[in-house]
Design an enzyme around this catalytic site. Sequence first.
Site, PDB file in Angstrom:
ATOM      1  CG  ASP A 115      40.954 -14.969  -0.347  1.00  0.00           C
ATOM      2  OD1 ASP A 115      41.758 -15.327   0.533  1.00  0.00           O
ATOM      3  OD2 ASP A 115      40.942 -13.809  -0.809  1.00  0.00           O
ATOM      4  CG  ASP A 160      42.259 -13.205   4.902  1.00  0.00           C
ATOM      5  OD1 ASP A 160      43.425 -12.792   5.030  1.00  0.00           O
ATOM      6  OD2 ASP A 160      41.731 -13.442   3.792  1.00  0.00           O
TER       7      ASP A 160
END
Length: 283
Positions: free
Chosen positions: A141, A173
């Site tokens: 991330d 995401d």
Amino acid sequence: MIQKNPLKYFLFAFLLIGIDQASKMAVHHYMQPGFAGQLSLIGDWFKLHYVLNPGMAFGMQLTHDYGKLILSLFRLVAMAGIGWYLVHLARQGAPNGLLWAMAMILAGAVGNVIDSTFYGVLLGNAPYGSPTPWFHGQVIDMIFVDVWEGFIPDWVPLWGGQYYSTPIFNIADSCIFIGVCLILFFQRRFFRDHSFDPDAQLPDDAVTAGSATVYPAADAIEEIAAEHNQTPVAAVEGQPAPDLDEQDTSETDKDQPVSSEEHITSQAEEEPRPTTPSGASPV
């Protein structure tokens, strides 16, 4: 119903997967994890922050020993189901917006499946003590929207007293989030009934015979009157409609000039002749 080719939607999904994987590889090779490698892009609220996520999207985790394996298997099943559903929607002629949204969700699912399945082996980032590096890779991330961070008040259930910051996520995401939001916001447009009923387009009093449609006399009169620029005459039920062509001819004859002889003759025919009593001679 017009069937659509799902190929372009899969190509769009593959493009998003490529962007997602390229961004993760760039962050892994060119950034340091944590605050040491953090980069501010827009002020202090939009940043690049390299972290490893061993759990689900937006930093959420499963605490069970086999939670990661269960999550990876679930992602594989979900990826196959979303791909099948995308093909099904395309063959049913679904709206393009719904198909693009489903392609984004598919891209996000595949992107995180790649991380979970292969990153533990290729990048060696499986958590310590994992039974196997396969299916235990940690997701990379990097997108950090730093809106608020601090300690949650103690009176908040479950999370009270804990330190909280805005979740850090990745492009996969984001694709899932945007795709789901599009479906929720435009669900009435995406899932409304697009079936076409030809009888619903006809007037209630119209009669359909084969491929021809017969309208009642009143509607026919209005159409013919519109062509002749005349005021329609209401049709009486049970009587035939008046012939507008004869009406036009009679009205046209009224406008023609009449000669004097014809005028006298017509007056003589119209005036009644005097009657003479029997046996009496006229004066």
